[in-house]
Design a protein around this motif. Sequence first.
Motif, PDB file in Angstrom:
ATOM      1  N   ILE A 128       0.860  -1.190   0.000  1.00  0.00           N
ATOM      2  CA  ILE A 128       0.000   0.000   0.000  1.00  0.00           C
ATOM      3  C   ILE A 128       0.893   1.236   0.000  1.00  0.00           C
ATOM      4  N   ALA A 129       0.733   2.099  -0.988  1.00  0.00           N
ATOM      5  CA  ALA A 129       1.595   3.278  -1.081  1.00  0.00           C
ATOM      6  C   ALA A 129       1.222   4.338  -0.053  1.00  0.00           C
ATOM      7  N   ASP A 130      -0.065   4.494   0.224  1.00  0.00           N
ATOM      8  CA  ASP A 130      -0.537   5.535   1.141  1.00  0.00           C
ATOM      9  C   ASP A 130      -1.395   4.888   2.223  1.00  0.00           C
ATOM     10  N   LEU A 131      -0.835   4.738   3.415  1.00  0.00           N
ATOM     11  CA  LEU A 131      -1.551   4.091   4.514  1.00  0.00           C
ATOM     12  C   LEU A 131      -2.706   4.939   5.035  1.00  0.00           C
ATOM     13  N   GLU A 132      -2.731   6.220   4.687  1.00  0.00           N
ATOM     14  CA  GLU A 132      -3.779   7.112   5.175  1.00  0.00           C
ATOM     15  C   GLU A 132      -4.975   7.194   4.229  1.00  0.00           C
ATOM     16  N   GLU A 133      -4.843   6.645   3.043  1.00  0.00           N
ATOM     17  CA  GLU A 133      -5.945   6.689   2.081  1.00  0.00           C
ATOM     18  C   GLU A 133      -6.878   5.512   2.330  1.00  0.00           C
ATOM     19  N   PRO A 134      -8.112   5.769   2.756  1.00  0.00           N
ATOM     20  CA  PRO A 134      -9.033   4.661   3.031  1.00  0.00           C
ATOM     21  C   PRO A 134      -9.457   3.963   1.743  1.00  0.00           C
ATOM     22  N   PRO A 135      -9.863   2.706   1.823  1.00  0.00           N
ATOM     23  CA  PRO A 135     -10.345   2.007   0.621  1.00  0.00           C
ATOM     24  C   PRO A 135     -11.653   2.608   0.141  1.00  0.00           C
ATOM     25  N   PHE A 136     -12.066   2.228  -1.037  1.00  0.00           N
ATOM     26  CA  PHE A 136     -13.312   2.742  -1.616  1.00  0.00           C
ATOM     27  C   PHE A 136     -14.478   2.525  -0.650  1.00  0.00           C
ATOM     28  N   VAL A 137     -14.562   1.363  -0.062  1.00  0.00           N
ATOM     29  CA  VAL A 137     -15.553   1.055   0.971  1.00  0.00           C
ATOM     30  C   VAL A 137     -14.796   0.640   2.223  1.00  0.00           C
ATOM     31  N   ARG A 138     -15.000   1.356   3.302  1.00  0.00           N
ATOM     32  CA  ARG A 138     -14.287   1.058   4.541  1.00  0.00           C
ATOM     33  C   ARG A 138     -14.850  -0.189   5.212  1.00  0.00           C
ATOM     34  N   ARG A 139     -13.968  -0.844   5.977  1.00  0.00           N
ATOM     35  CA  ARG A 139     -14.413  -1.968   6.795  1.00  0.00           C
ATOM     36  C   ARG A 139     -15.249  -1.441   7.957  1.00  0.00           C
ATOM     37  N   ASP A 140     -15.963  -2.347   8.604  1.00  0.00           N
ATOM     38  CA  ASP A 140     -16.801  -1.962   9.736  1.00  0.00           C
ATOM     39  C   ASP A 140     -15.952  -1.477  10.910  1.00  0.00           C
ATOM     40  N   SER A 141     -14.737  -2.037  11.029  1.00  0.00           N
ATOM     41  CA  SER A 141     -13.829  -1.640  12.108  1.00  0.00           C
ATOM     42  C   SER A 141     -12.414  -2.064  11.745  1.00  0.00           C
ATOM     43  N   GLY A 142     -11.460  -1.778  12.621  1.00  0.00           N
ATOM     44  CA  GLY A 142     -10.076  -2.195  12.394  1.00  0.00           C
ATOM     45  C   GLY A 142      -9.334  -1.289  11.440  1.00  0.00           C
TER      46      GLY A 142
END
Length: 411
Positions: A128-142
Motif C-alpha cells: 500500500i503506497a498511502d496508509l492514510e488513504e481509506p479504501p473505496f468502501v471502509r471496513r466496519d472496524s479495524g
Amino acid sequence: MKKPVFLIFFMATIALTAELYPTVNGFAQDVQSDTSPKTKVIILGVKHSPQLISKTYQPAVFRAFIDRIKPDAICIERSPQEFARNDFYEFTYEQQYLVVPYARERDIPICAVDWLPDAEDTLLAYGIADLEEPPFVRRDSGFQGFMSFSNKENLNLNLFYAESEDEKQKQEKFANTLPKQTAFDYPRRLYLYRTFMQAKRIAQAARAFRGKTVLVVIGSLHKNDIEQILENDSVIEIVQASVFGQPDAESIKKAVKREDLFAVASFNLLGVQSKTGNIDWDWMKQIIKHLEEEKPTAETLLLKTRLQVLQKQIAPREAMATYQKVYDLAKPDEQFTWDGVKNEGRVDSYFDPFGNLSIKQRAMLELARENAKAGNSGKVEELKNQLRQELSTLKTQQLTAYWDEYVIKMF
C-alpha cells in the motif's frame, strides 16, 4: 612513506566520530559545566478520539489541563511536512480539533514531531503506497475501517491513564515481542524507528525552548519509549502530566465549547458508535438538552430524534414525522457543525458511513431507516433514489455500497 588507504579511511572515521560523538569523559564534563536551566518536557499519552465518548476524557478536560500547565510550546503527533499543509490523520480528534486550535488561539508555538515512512517503503512492506488513504468502501472496524469504541472502559478514561504500569507493559510487550514470522515484523520495526525519530524531534523542540515548558500530546503507545530515549538528555527534565493534577469541575465546565457538544453527539448518535451501544446515555441527554436550550436548530432536532430512536423512546411513525420536520427546517446545503470529514469527495467520514451528507440529506437517510423498520420498502427505495440524484458519482457509488449494511440492517 604513504599511509595505506585503509588506514587513511580508518583515521578519518575516528576523527568524524570524535566530532559527532564526544568521548565519555568529555560528555560528562560538558554536562557538569552546563548550568543552564533544563526544559520541562511533559508527555501526555493519549488515545485517539475517545474524547468524543468519555465525559471524563472530553475536550474540555484537555483544555482545562493545558490551562494549568501553561506551556511555552506544544508538540503534536504529525510530521512537519504534513502539518505545513494543514494535513492531519483523520482520526486524531485531539490534535486538529482540540490541541492545534487551542495553541493557535493563544499564539503558542506548535512543533510537529511525528515521522512517516516514504510511500515506496510502505508499498514494499504492505503493498500500500498511502496508509492514510481509506479504501473505496471502509471496513466496519479495524485498520482502514470505521472508528468506534466497544470497550466499556473507554467511557471512564482517566486523563493520565498512559502513566499506569499496565500501559507501560503494553508498550514494552509490543516493542519487544517478535512475530512468529520475521517477514511480518514491519509494524513493530516501523514503530521503533518512528518513536525514536519522534523523540529526536522533541529533543530539538526542547533545545529551541531551553529552560521553558514543552507539552507533548502523542499516542500513548509512544510515551514510555520516548521518555526512555530522552531520560539522559542533559537539556531535558521529564515531568509526568499527573504532577499537575486533574482539572476541577468548574474549570472543565468553563472550557466546554458548543462545537464540542455537537462533535460528541454526532460521533455517538450518527456514526457506527451507535451500533455498539457503548454510549453514556445520560451525558447524551445532557448535551442535547443544553444544545436545545441554547439555540434550537434543524441539527439539534435531528440529533434529539436520533437519540430518542436509539433509546426506543419513539415509534417509527413519530420519528418519520420529526425527520420530515428537520428536512423542512434545514436550509439547502446546511452542514453539520462537525462531521470529521477529511476527503470532501467521499460520502463517509472516519466514524460515519454517511458523515459527508448535508442535514437535509441526513434527514432523508434517517427517514429511509424508519421506513425500513415499518416495512415501507417502496418509500425506502424512493428516498434512496432521491439521495443518489443529489450526489456525485463517487458519493453515489459509496452510498449504494453502504446502504444495506448501515441503513437497512443498522436501524
